[in-house]
Scaffold this active site. Structure first.
Site, PDB file in Angstrom:
ATOM      1  N   LYS A  14     -64.482 -37.579  -2.802  1.00 52.26           N
ATOM      2  CA  LYS A  14     -64.290 -38.869  -2.467  1.00 52.26           C
ATOM      3  C   LYS A  14     -63.767 -38.192  -0.694  1.00 52.26           C
ATOM      4  CE  LYS A  14     -59.299 -38.722  -3.594  1.00 52.26           C
ATOM      5  NZ  LYS A  14     -58.373 -40.024  -4.114  1.00 52.26           N
ATOM      6  N   TYR A  23     -44.666 -28.841  25.154  1.00 55.41           N
ATOM      7  CA  TYR A  23     -44.402 -30.786  25.816  1.00 55.41           C
ATOM      8  C   TYR A  23     -43.296 -29.931  24.952  1.00 55.41           C
ATOM      9  CZ  TYR A  23     -48.691 -32.312  27.082  1.00 55.41           C
ATOM     10  OH  TYR A  23     -50.623 -32.532  27.535  1.00 55.41           O
TER      11      TYR A  23
END
Length: 424
Positions: free
Chosen positions: A71, A302
């Site tokens: 999956k 940042y």
């Protein structure tokens, strides 16, 4: 036993070339772009490691059959090549969350038994029945599955799920008698065939919580007996995930669902994959995009969560959270030129920075190979996961589509075997 899928359990793709089937060193790239030369960034998946891991896990569970859970694009490794490699190594089933995932494999020519277990009202149950895809059912799904079977005039293959304590999908213990009674009615009418009964372990990866796993297994066995008393006698019982495979042999039963383990990752926080003879299949690589000198006190990325302690050089790495590298990561390791360094400052959308802690411009020059994690560097995905405050499952699965998957086969032809158990 039924041979609904293929005569003699043969897989047609074994007779034709597929990714990784060429000589050692050849590869196939999945993704929309054709490239000349090395990829700017890549998740390299060694199919030999997938085969090795499946073979290793099979040795733990014989004579039970093994379902390779592919999956979520095989946990980010590429569903189709991984499915083929797993089947080549003796997996008998494939496990998917959604029917749409299973249909993609069918359309690619994969004919092996498949189970899809997570549904909504929009799930294409009819297509699943047409394509011989087994369907998990917790209760409500039985009616639309039966309607699709009646319309198509062929029985649907169903695995009934009991919630033994995880608290996600699956019928509750209170609802279970009604679910199996309805399943028995639909089976007697020829609309469904109950192939399996299954559940999922919640804490098998925590070795100090054995009693809770014991409780789940006891509830599961009781649920199977309730089903049999109602006239539903499944071919396969399955509850074991990778932690159950590795730590709870009493959970193996008829079939196990191997997810994380086939990718060479461990579910245990205190035991590395090597303890179980599992080989990491994915390597995430790129190259240095910039190398520049900066002074002491230089803020990086940042928020200036990192400042250089001395004059140094910075290497810019062109991977970021848009590529699936977790933004909260702190001081994760990377390998450049055989040396380990750490991420400095915040991960940005497309890039992050490494403090090289040297003023030598020859260290980590532009174009130098960078490995975030993989066997060559010895950096485990677990280290990155810990630095990001997450788990290795999430780390590899979230690597984004902008990072092409390159499938290689370091040992073509090895670890190929017949399936254990039977598909029934």
């Amino acid at each position: 036993m039924s041979t609904d899928y293929l005569p003699e359990h043969r897989h047609p793709f074994r007779d034709r070339p597929h990714p990784g089937s060429g000589p050692t060193g050849t590869s196939s790239t999945t993704g929309p772009l054709k490239r000349n030369g090395p990829a700017e960034r890549a998740a390299v998946v060694d199919l030999a490691a997938i085969r090795h891991n499946v073979a290793t896990l099979r040795s733990w569970v014989q004579p039970a059959a093994l379902m390779a859970v592919v999956k979520a694009d095989a946990y980010g490794h590429g569903a189709l090549p991984v499915a083929r490699a797993a089947l080549d190594a003796g997996a008998t089933w494939l496990g998917l969350a959604h029917v749409s995932e299973a249909l993609e494999l069918r359309e690619a020519g994969v004919s092996a038994p498949m189970l899809a277990w997570l549904h909504t009202t929009g799930t294409p149950f009819g297509r699943a029945v047409e394509e011989n895809i087994d369907l998990g059912a917790s209760g409500w799904e039985l009616e639309p599955i039966a309607e699709a079977a009646q319309r198509l005039e062929r029985p649907a293959r169903v695995h009934l799920k009991i919630d033994t304590g995880l608290g996600r999908n699956g019928a509750t213990v209170e609802d279970w008698p009604a679910v199996v009674a309805r399943a028995a009615e639909l089976q007697d009418s020829g609309l469904i065939r109950v192939v399996g009964i299954f559940s999922h372990l919640a804490v098998a990866d925590e070795e100090d919580r054995e009693s809770e796993t014991d409780e789940q297994l006891e509830l599961f066995h009781q649920a199977v007996e309730t089903a049999r008393e109602a006239g539903v006698d499944p071919d396969v019982r399955h509850i074991a995930n990778t932690p159950g495979i590795l730590h709870r042999p009493d959970s193996h039963l008829d079939l196990v669902r191997a997810g994380l383990g086939i990718y060479g990752l461990t579910p245990f926080s205190d035991r590395p994959a090597a303890d179980f003879d599992l080989l990491p299949a994915m390597t995430v690589t790129t190259t240095v995009a910039q190398n520049k000198a900066v002074p002491a006190g230089q803020g990086i990325s940042y928020g200036y969560r990192y400042r250089t302690a001395a004059a140094t050089r910075l290497a810019l790495i062109p991977l970021g959270y848009a590529d699936g590298i977790p933004r909260p990561t702190i001081a994760a390791p990377v390998a450049i030129g055989g040396q380990r360094y750490e991420v400095a400052g915040r991960i940005a959308m497309d890039q992050f920075v490494v403090d090289l802690k040297t003023d030598d411009p020859a260290v980590a020059p532009v174009g130098a190979s960078v490995e975030l994690f993989g066997p060559a560097s010895g950096i485990a995905a677990d280290e990155w996961a810990a630095a990001a405050g997450t788990i290795n499952y999430e780390l590899v699965t979230r690597i984004g589509a902008r990072v092409p998957r390159i499938h290689v086969d370091s040992r073509p032809g090895e670890d190929v075997g017949a399936p254990t158990g039977e598909s029934r």
